[in-house]
Each structure stands twice: as C-alpha cells, then as structure tokens.
Design a protein around this motif. Structure first.
Motif, PDB file in Angstrom:
ATOM      1  N   ALA A 234     -47.414  14.517   7.207  1.00 54.75           N
ATOM      2  CA  ALA A 234     -46.941  15.812   7.697  1.00 54.75           C
ATOM      3  C   ALA A 234     -45.792  16.340   6.843  1.00 54.75           C
ATOM      4  N   ASP A 235     -44.911  15.448   6.403  1.00 55.40           N
ATOM      5  CA  ASP A 235     -43.789  15.869   5.562  1.00 55.40           C
ATOM      6  C   ASP A 235     -44.284  16.427   4.229  1.00 55.40           C
ATOM      7  N   TRP A 236     -45.288  15.743   3.641  1.00 58.23           N
ATOM      8  CA  TRP A 236     -45.842  16.244   2.378  1.00 58.23           C
ATOM      9  C   TRP A 236     -46.543  17.578   2.583  1.00 58.23           C
ATOM     10  N   LEU A 237     -47.254  17.703   3.684  1.00 57.16           N
ATOM     11  CA  LEU A 237     -47.922  18.966   3.967  1.00 57.16           C
ATOM     12  C   LEU A 237     -46.893  20.087   4.130  1.00 57.16           C
ATOM     13  N   GLY A 238     -45.820  19.811   4.841  1.00 56.47           N
ATOM     14  CA  GLY A 238     -44.774  20.814   4.996  1.00 56.47           C
ATOM     15  C   GLY A 238     -44.195  21.238   3.657  1.00 56.47           C
ATOM     16  N   GLN A 239     -43.986  20.270   2.764  1.00 51.21           N
ATOM     17  CA  GLN A 239     -43.479  20.601   1.430  1.00 51.21           C
ATOM     18  C   GLN A 239     -44.484  21.471   0.678  1.00 51.21           C
ATOM     19  N   GLY A 240     -45.757  21.105   0.773  1.00 50.63           N
ATOM     20  CA  GLY A 240     -46.782  21.901   0.114  1.00 50.63           C
ATOM     21  C   GLY A 240     -46.862  23.311   0.667  1.00 50.63           C
ATOM     22  N   LEU A 241     -46.742  23.449   1.990  1.00 53.76           N
ATOM     23  CA  LEU A 241     -46.779  24.781   2.595  1.00 53.76           C
ATOM     24  C   LEU A 241     -45.593  25.630   2.140  1.00 53.76           C
ATOM     25  N   ALA A 242     -44.442  25.010   1.953  1.00 54.34           N
ATOM     26  CA  ALA A 242     -43.275  25.754   1.473  1.00 54.34           C
ATOM     27  C   ALA A 242     -43.513  26.284   0.061  1.00 54.34           C
ATOM     28  N   VAL A 243     -44.164  25.479  -0.796  1.00 53.36           N
ATOM     29  CA  VAL A 243     -44.501  25.949  -2.142  1.00 53.36           C
ATOM     30  C   VAL A 243     -45.487  27.105  -2.063  1.00 53.36           C
ATOM     31  N   VAL A 244     -46.517  26.955  -1.219  1.00 51.64           N
ATOM     32  CA  VAL A 244     -47.504  28.018  -1.031  1.00 51.64           C
ATOM     33  C   VAL A 244     -46.813  29.316  -0.609  1.00 51.64           C
ATOM     34  N   ALA A 245     -45.889  29.217   0.338  1.00 51.23           N
ATOM     35  CA  ALA A 245     -45.198  30.407   0.830  1.00 51.23           C
ATOM     36  C   ALA A 245     -44.317  31.024  -0.239  1.00 51.23           C
ATOM     37  N   ASP A 246     -43.638  30.184  -1.036  1.00 48.14           N
ATOM     38  CA  ASP A 246     -42.788  30.713  -2.092  1.00 48.14           C
ATOM     39  C   ASP A 246     -43.598  31.453  -3.163  1.00 48.14           C
ATOM     40  N   VAL A 247     -44.788  30.946  -3.459  1.00 51.60           N
ATOM     41  CA  VAL A 247     -45.594  31.539  -4.527  1.00 51.60           C
ATOM     42  C   VAL A 247     -46.391  32.743  -4.043  1.00 51.60           C
ATOM     43  N   PHE A 248     -47.022  32.636  -2.870  1.00 49.57           N
ATOM     44  CA  PHE A 248     -47.957  33.670  -2.420  1.00 49.57           C
ATOM     45  C   PHE A 248     -47.429  34.560  -1.300  1.00 49.57           C
ATOM     46  N   ASP A 249     -46.397  34.118  -0.574  1.00 47.89           N
ATOM     47  CA  ASP A 249     -45.841  34.882   0.551  1.00 47.89           C
ATOM     48  C   ASP A 249     -46.930  35.349   1.509  1.00 47.89           C
ATOM     49  N   PRO A 250     -47.747  34.419   2.030  1.00 51.56           N
ATOM     50  CA  PRO A 250     -48.837  34.829   2.924  1.00 51.56           C
ATOM     51  C   PRO A 250     -48.341  35.143   4.322  1.00 51.56           C
ATOM     52  N   ASP A 251     -49.148  35.896   5.083  1.00 55.36           N
ATOM     53  CA  ASP A 251     -48.808  36.055   6.488  1.00 55.36           C
ATOM     54  C   ASP A 251     -49.510  35.002   7.335  1.00 55.36           C
ATOM     55  N   VAL A 252     -50.609  34.393   6.831  1.00 52.82           N
ATOM     56  CA  VAL A 252     -51.305  33.332   7.555  1.00 52.82           C
ATOM     57  C   VAL A 252     -51.713  32.235   6.583  1.00 52.82           C
ATOM     58  N   ALA A 275     -40.634  25.052   7.473  1.00 48.01           N
ATOM     59  CA  ALA A 275     -39.558  25.985   7.787  1.00 48.01           C
ATOM     60  C   ALA A 275     -38.227  25.529   7.191  1.00 48.01           C
ATOM     61  N   GLU A 276     -38.000  24.209   7.132  1.00 49.13           N
ATOM     62  CA  GLU A 276     -36.752  23.665   6.588  1.00 49.13           C
ATOM     63  C   GLU A 276     -36.653  23.836   5.077  1.00 49.13           C
ATOM     64  N   GLN A 277     -37.791  23.819   4.370  1.00 44.63           N
ATOM     65  CA  GLN A 277     -37.771  23.798   2.907  1.00 44.63           C
ATOM     66  C   GLN A 277     -38.072  25.149   2.263  1.00 44.63           C
ATOM     67  N   LEU A 278     -38.375  26.148   3.074  1.00 42.29           N
ATOM     68  CA  LEU A 278     -38.725  27.455   2.528  1.00 42.29           C
ATOM     69  C   LEU A 278     -37.509  28.127   1.898  1.00 42.29           C
ATOM     70  N   THR A 279     -37.677  28.657   0.709  1.00 42.02           N
ATOM     71  CA  THR A 279     -36.605  29.402   0.058  1.00 42.02           C
ATOM     72  C   THR A 279     -36.218  30.623   0.900  1.00 42.02           C
ATOM     73  N   GLY A 280     -34.916  30.791   1.128  1.00 41.48           N
ATOM     74  CA  GLY A 280     -34.442  31.903   1.945  1.00 41.48           C
ATOM     75  C   GLY A 280     -34.670  31.697   3.427  1.00 41.48           C
ATOM     76  N   ARG A 281     -34.825  30.423   3.837  1.00 38.75           N
ATOM     77  CA  ARG A 281     -35.087  30.136   5.247  1.00 38.75           C
ATOM     78  C   ARG A 281     -34.005  30.761   6.129  1.00 38.75           C
ATOM     79  N   GLY A 282     -34.447  31.271   7.249  1.00 40.21           N
ATOM     80  CA  GLY A 282     -33.534  31.937   8.161  1.00 40.21           C
ATOM     81  C   GLY A 282     -33.352  33.408   7.866  1.00 40.21           C
ATOM     82  N   ARG A 284     -36.096  35.257   6.259  1.00 41.87           N
ATOM     83  CA  ARG A 284     -37.406  35.842   5.972  1.00 41.87           C
ATOM     84  C   ARG A 284     -38.384  35.377   7.035  1.00 41.87           C
ATOM     85  N   ARG A 285     -39.466  36.087   7.166  1.00 39.77           N
ATOM     86  CA  ARG A 285     -40.469  35.717   8.162  1.00 39.77           C
ATOM     87  C   ARG A 285     -41.295  34.526   7.670  1.00 39.77           C
TER      88      ARG A 285
END
Length: 318
Positions: A234-252, A275-282, A284-285
């Motif tokens: 789960a921790d690795w998945l969360g890290q991967g999702l943070a990278v995905v969000a930083d690169v693509f900024d998806p809504d889903v 949520a903890e690793q996302l750039t600009g957390r707190g 941005r949506r």
C-alpha cells in the motif's frame, strides 16, 4: 448496435458480445495459441461463433503488447506470437467485419471511463495491478498513447536505485514492489528473514513460490506477516499514485487488475500515503482514487466499445 470485444491474454482468449451500454450479453473463451496462425484461427473461431448468433457490426481486440500508432499492427507482446504483424487487415478479411486493435490497459481504461469507475472524468488514469503494472491515460475521454503508442509505462518508473531486477531489463521498477508478483516476492523475503509464525511459512518451506493471492488470503485471516507485506504494498502504491498525480493531475485514478479484488485490504492506506506525498499537499485538490468497477471484463468491454466508436465516428458508447 452490438460489437465484439476480444481480450487476448497469455493463457486464454476471451470474446464477448457487448451492447452500446457496455453490457456483455454473451461470452466464450479458448486457450491462447502459441503460433501466429493458430492465434488467428482462435480469434476467427470465437468471433465467428458469436457473430452467427448475434448481429454484430465490428470487432475490437485488446492485446497485452505494443500496438503501432496506426492501430493496425501488433508490434510485440511478451506472451503473444504476433511480431510486427498487420493482424487487423488479415482478421478483417477473414471475418468480413471491421476490426480494430488496442493495448489491453487502454481498452480497460476506456471501459472504465465510458461505463465504469471513471465515468465522466476529464483526466482519468487507470492503474492495473496484475503480474506487472499496466496503465492508461484518458484526456477528455480520448486515450493518450504517446508518440509511438506505448505511453504511459508507469510500472517501469524506477523507484529503488539498484533495486529488484525487472524483466524489462532495469532494476528497481515500481512493479517489482507494487504488483501481484511483488506481493509474493516481498512475502518470501520477509518469511526468510524472520522466524515468526505465518500462514505463509509452510508454502515457503516447501519451496513453492508465494503468490499475491496467497498473501491476500493470509492477510484476510489476520496473519501478521502477510498484513505487513500488504501495508508495504500500500505504501508503494501511494507513492506511485503521488507520482501519477504530479505528472498528470487527474481528477480520477482507477485501480484495477487482478489485485484490485483485494482493494479493501490496502486502498485506504494507499490513499493516505498518496495524500502525504503529493507535491503541494494541503493546497490542491486530491484526485479521487477508486477501485475498478468492471473487473475481469474490462478488456472485453473496452475493446468492443472502441470498435463501435472507431467504426462509426461520432457515435459515443456507454
């Protein structure tokens, strides 16, 4: 309007008749042939049998491999006999129907966007967790393939320098830590490093490879070691999702693939780590992270809907 979706995997070929709402109304399957001519015959036999019983207008094929940008040629698939093969023209001639081909992750992503968990999303990412990691990116409902038809290869982002070897030839790829096969590998390493009791130990001591399903079943029964492995996953998945969000900024972001069946074990923790690793957390949506809705039929549904939309431009399915 009915179309046929064909999902070609390493062990089986599944085909289904799909209506314009994405409902599978008939389905058949056969083993995957090991030679190109045999695979052609399998597809023709399955589709032909369905077309004899249903009035279908087009055929979509989802493959676990690289599809050229012209969408007519399968360039390569590790478990497929087709190599730089113009399969679309050949199969269309034999079937007497329009045929399109698509990468299986893209097909699944299209299905989830049209009739599944990403319905209505403006920027949607599918992360398919199986033996490896497949991924798809849809922008305003259109599949993004990159310049040469292979984007996005999220599973082969390097997350551990000099880490576990990957079949792609690199080391430390995300899918070596966050996939069904990674669950088994992590469990084997942890069982070997400790003498603690685990439901997984008997399998390991028999020198049988541990699988992601073994780990999930043990975690569901409260096995402490298996739960630790799932938490790490789960921790690795969360890290991967943070990278995905930083690169693509998806809504889903939709989490699919075989491992998504065990989403209740890990998805909440992965969301927290994301949520903890996302750039600009707190400030941005957060993208919504949802489990896939279509399960193992996503490839069939997506390939079929893709065939309908490409054969009849302007028609939107789902």
């Amino acid at each position: 309007m009915l179309t046929v979706g064909v999902d070609i995997g390493g062990t089986s070929v599944r085909a289904g008749v799909v209506d314009a709402d994405g409902t599978v109304i008939a389905e058949v399957a056969a083993p995957t042939a090991r030679d190109a001519a045999g695979l052609d015959d399998t597809v023709v036999d399955l589709v032909g049998g369905l077309a004899a019983r249903h009035r279908v207008a087009a055929v979509g094929i989802a493959v676990a491999g690289f599809v050229d940008p012209d969408r007519r040629t399968v360039a390569f698939g590790a478990h497929l006999p087709w190599r730089d093969d113009p399969v679309v023209d050949r199969l269309a001639e034999r079937l007497g129907l329009p045929v399109v081909v698509e990468h299986d992750a893209n097909a699944a992503g299209l299905a989830e966007h049209r009739v599944g968990a990403a319905a209505g999303a403006r920027v949607a990412v599918l992360v398919a967790l199986g033996t490896g990691i497949g991924a798809a990116l849809l922008l305003d409902g259109a599949v993004y393939r990159g310049a040469y038809g292979v984007a996005p290869e999220l599973g082969h982002l390097t997350v551990v320098r000099g880490g576990r070897p990957c079949p792609c030839g690199k080391h430390g790829c995300l899918e070596r830590y966050c996939s069904g096969s990674a669950l088994g590998r992590s469990a084997e390493e942890l069982v070997a490093a400790t003498e603690d009791f685990s439901l997984l130990r008997a399998t390991w001591e028999r020198a049988e490879p541990l699988t992601g399903r073994d780990v999930a079943r043990a975690a569901e029964q409260g096995d402490a070691l298996a739960c630790r492995v799932v938490e790490e996953f789960a921790d690795w998945l969360g890290q991967g999702l943070a990278v995905v969000a930083d690169v693509f900024d998806p809504d889903v972001v939709v989490v699919g693939g075989e491992v998504s069946a065990s989403a209740p074990l890990y998805l909440d923790r992965a969301r927290e780590r994301y949520a903890e690793q996302l750039t600009g957390r707190g400030h941005r949506r957060l993208a919504e992270v949802r489990p896939a809705a279509l399960g193992g039929r996503a490839g069939i549904v997506g390939a079929a809907l893709d065939a309908g939309e490409r054969t009849f431009p302007g028609q939107r399915y789902g």
